[in-house]
Scaffold this motif. Structure first.
Motif, PDB file in Angstrom:
ATOM      1  N   LEU A 143       0.206  15.641  65.372  1.00  0.00           N
ATOM      2  CA  LEU A 143       0.011  14.664  66.443  1.00  0.00           C
ATOM      3  C   LEU A 143      -1.245  13.815  66.269  1.00  0.00           C
ATOM      4  O   LEU A 143      -1.680  13.148  67.208  1.00  0.00           O
ATOM      5  CB  LEU A 143      -0.016  15.385  67.790  1.00  0.00           C
ATOM      6  CG  LEU A 143       1.313  16.024  68.182  1.00  0.00           C
ATOM      7  CD1 LEU A 143       1.155  16.854  69.443  1.00  0.00           C
ATOM      8  CD2 LEU A 143       2.384  14.966  68.364  1.00  0.00           C
ATOM      9  N   LEU A 148      -0.330  10.245  67.098  1.00  0.00           N
ATOM     10  CA  LEU A 148       0.576  10.061  68.228  1.00  0.00           C
ATOM     11  C   LEU A 148       0.239   8.799  69.028  1.00  0.00           C
ATOM     12  O   LEU A 148       1.108   7.957  69.273  1.00  0.00           O
ATOM     13  CB  LEU A 148       0.555  11.284  69.159  1.00  0.00           C
ATOM     14  CG  LEU A 148       1.381  11.163  70.444  1.00  0.00           C
ATOM     15  CD1 LEU A 148       2.862  11.019  70.110  1.00  0.00           C
ATOM     16  CD2 LEU A 148       1.147  12.369  71.344  1.00  0.00           C
ATOM     17  N   ASP A 149      -1.004   8.645  69.422  1.00  0.00           N
ATOM     18  CA  ASP A 149      -1.379   7.495  70.238  1.00  0.00           C
ATOM     19  C   ASP A 149      -1.182   6.177  69.486  1.00  0.00           C
ATOM     20  O   ASP A 149      -0.761   5.174  70.079  1.00  0.00           O
ATOM     21  CB  ASP A 149      -2.821   7.623  70.728  1.00  0.00           C
ATOM     22  CG  ASP A 149      -2.958   8.668  71.827  1.00  0.00           C
ATOM     23  OD1 ASP A 149      -1.914   9.148  72.329  1.00  0.00           O
ATOM     24  OD2 ASP A 149      -4.100   9.013  72.183  1.00  0.00           O
ATOM     25  N   ILE A 190       2.516   5.430  69.651  1.00  0.00           N
ATOM     26  CA  ILE A 190       2.906   5.025  71.001  1.00  0.00           C
ATOM     27  C   ILE A 190       2.492   3.578  71.263  1.00  0.00           C
ATOM     28  O   ILE A 190       3.269   2.781  71.795  1.00  0.00           O
ATOM     29  CB  ILE A 190       2.319   5.975  72.067  1.00  0.00           C
ATOM     30  CG1 ILE A 190       2.967   7.359  71.948  1.00  0.00           C
ATOM     31  CG2 ILE A 190       2.507   5.405  73.472  1.00  0.00           C
ATOM     32  CD1 ILE A 190       2.329   8.421  72.821  1.00  0.00           C
ATOM     33  N   SER A 222      -0.145  10.137  81.251  1.00  0.00           N
ATOM     34  CA  SER A 222       0.002  11.116  80.184  1.00  0.00           C
ATOM     35  C   SER A 222      -0.167  12.505  80.777  1.00  0.00           C
ATOM     36  O   SER A 222      -1.230  12.845  81.287  1.00  0.00           O
ATOM     37  CB  SER A 222      -1.033  10.898  79.085  1.00  0.00           C
ATOM     38  OG  SER A 222      -0.887  11.910  78.093  1.00  0.00           O
ATOM     39  N   GLN A 261      -1.999  16.062  74.257  1.00  0.00           N
ATOM     40  CA  GLN A 261      -1.867  15.484  72.924  1.00  0.00           C
ATOM     41  C   GLN A 261      -2.069  13.970  72.910  1.00  0.00           C
ATOM     42  O   GLN A 261      -2.256  13.385  71.863  1.00  0.00           O
ATOM     43  CB  GLN A 261      -0.494  15.810  72.315  1.00  0.00           C
ATOM     44  CG  GLN A 261      -0.360  17.247  71.870  1.00  0.00           C
ATOM     45  CD  GLN A 261       0.291  18.117  72.929  1.00  0.00           C
ATOM     46  OE1 GLN A 261       0.603  17.685  74.025  1.00  0.00           O
ATOM     47  NE2 GLN A 261       0.488  19.382  72.598  1.00  0.00           N
ATOM     48  N   SER A 262      -2.008  13.330  74.072  1.00  0.00           N
ATOM     49  CA  SER A 262      -2.205  11.879  74.134  1.00  0.00           C
ATOM     50  C   SER A 262      -3.355  11.550  75.083  1.00  0.00           C
ATOM     51  O   SER A 262      -3.421  12.061  76.190  1.00  0.00           O
ATOM     52  CB  SER A 262      -0.932  11.183  74.625  1.00  0.00           C
ATOM     53  OG  SER A 262      -1.182   9.805  74.819  1.00  0.00           O
ATOM     54  N   LEU A 277      -3.865   8.360  76.066  1.00  0.00           N
ATOM     55  CA  LEU A 277      -3.576   7.000  76.505  1.00  0.00           C
ATOM     56  C   LEU A 277      -3.456   6.839  78.019  1.00  0.00           C
ATOM     57  O   LEU A 277      -3.294   5.728  78.494  1.00  0.00           O
ATOM     58  CB  LEU A 277      -2.277   6.498  75.849  1.00  0.00           C
ATOM     59  CG  LEU A 277      -2.318   6.315  74.339  1.00  0.00           C
ATOM     60  CD1 LEU A 277      -0.953   5.866  73.832  1.00  0.00           C
ATOM     61  CD2 LEU A 277      -3.387   5.319  73.949  1.00  0.00           C
ATOM     62  N   ILE A 303       4.198   9.835  79.459  1.00  0.00           N
ATOM     63  CA  ILE A 303       4.208  10.691  78.266  1.00  0.00           C
ATOM     64  C   ILE A 303       4.174  12.124  78.772  1.00  0.00           C
ATOM     65  O   ILE A 303       3.211  12.549  79.414  1.00  0.00           O
ATOM     66  CB  ILE A 303       2.993  10.406  77.363  1.00  0.00           C
ATOM     67  CG1 ILE A 303       2.919   8.905  77.031  1.00  0.00           C
ATOM     68  CG2 ILE A 303       3.055  11.260  76.101  1.00  0.00           C
ATOM     69  CD1 ILE A 303       1.569   8.463  76.500  1.00  0.00           C
TER      70      ILE A 303
END
Length: 193
Positions: free
Chosen positions: A55, A58-59, A62, A74, A78-79, A81, A102
């Protein structure tokens, strides 16, 4: 008839309970690539699969997929954002203009492209249905072949709210005009890592 007399009549005429059938689950076993089958089925129902090796990016991915998203919730660590904070006390009505949510998905089902999401992972039950776009983040080792396996797994959980989500919201009227996002998210992306 009064409500009480109707209910009394229903109880008096209730058929005997039948035992559930014993099902040999081995007849459903297939030697297939679970991720490939999941991808086929999530795309078949209008969703998208994004496979990542971990991950770390990941951001970035996205942002690439949803560059216009401003109001982001979120519910996963894991994110980073998220621009809108939510908790179990959040009034769902305040989320009516969320661009992107998310959320961690617990289990993916290869046979139908569904993802199991529990309320402990989404905080607000309305969130996956009120957002414009939805991302579900699921570990690759949580992809199961069929619903029989998944029901075995989720039957051991604490009995709280949970839902299977498969593809974006859609409906078709009697003229068979498909409308995506009719009652929920316009798009669904499942991230397998």
């Amino acid at each position: 008839m009064s409500r009480e007399s109707i209910l009394k009549a229903v109880k008096a005429n209730k058929p005997d309970a039948l035992a559930l059938p014993n099902i040999d689950l081995s007849v459903f076993d297939e030697d297939i690539n679970l991720v490939d089958r999941f991808k086929e089925n999530i795309e078949f129902v209008g969703g998208r699969l994004l496979e990542l090796n971990g991950l770390d990016h990941l951001d970035t991915e996205i942002k690439r997929l949803y560059p216009e998203a401003q109001k982001i919730v979120s519910c996963t660590k894991q994110s980073g954002l998220g621009t809108v904070s939510v908790s179990k006390e959040t009034d769902p009505h305040t989320l009516e203009d969320i661009d992107l949510a998310i959320i961690k998905g617990s289990i993916a089902v290869a046979e139908n492209g569904a993802v199991w999401v529990s309320d402990e992972d989404m905080f607000v039950r309305a969130l996956p249905f009120i957002t414009n776009d939805l991302i579900l983040v699921v570990p690759k080792n949580a992809v199961y072949l069929h619903m029989h396996e998944v029901f075995e797994v989720i039957s051991k959980r604490e009995k709280t709210f949970g839902t299977f989500i498969s593809g974006p919201s859609k409906t078709a009227d009697i003229e068979q005009c498909l409308v995506v996002g009719a009652h929920g998210a316009i798009s669904l992306t499942v991230v397998l890592y």
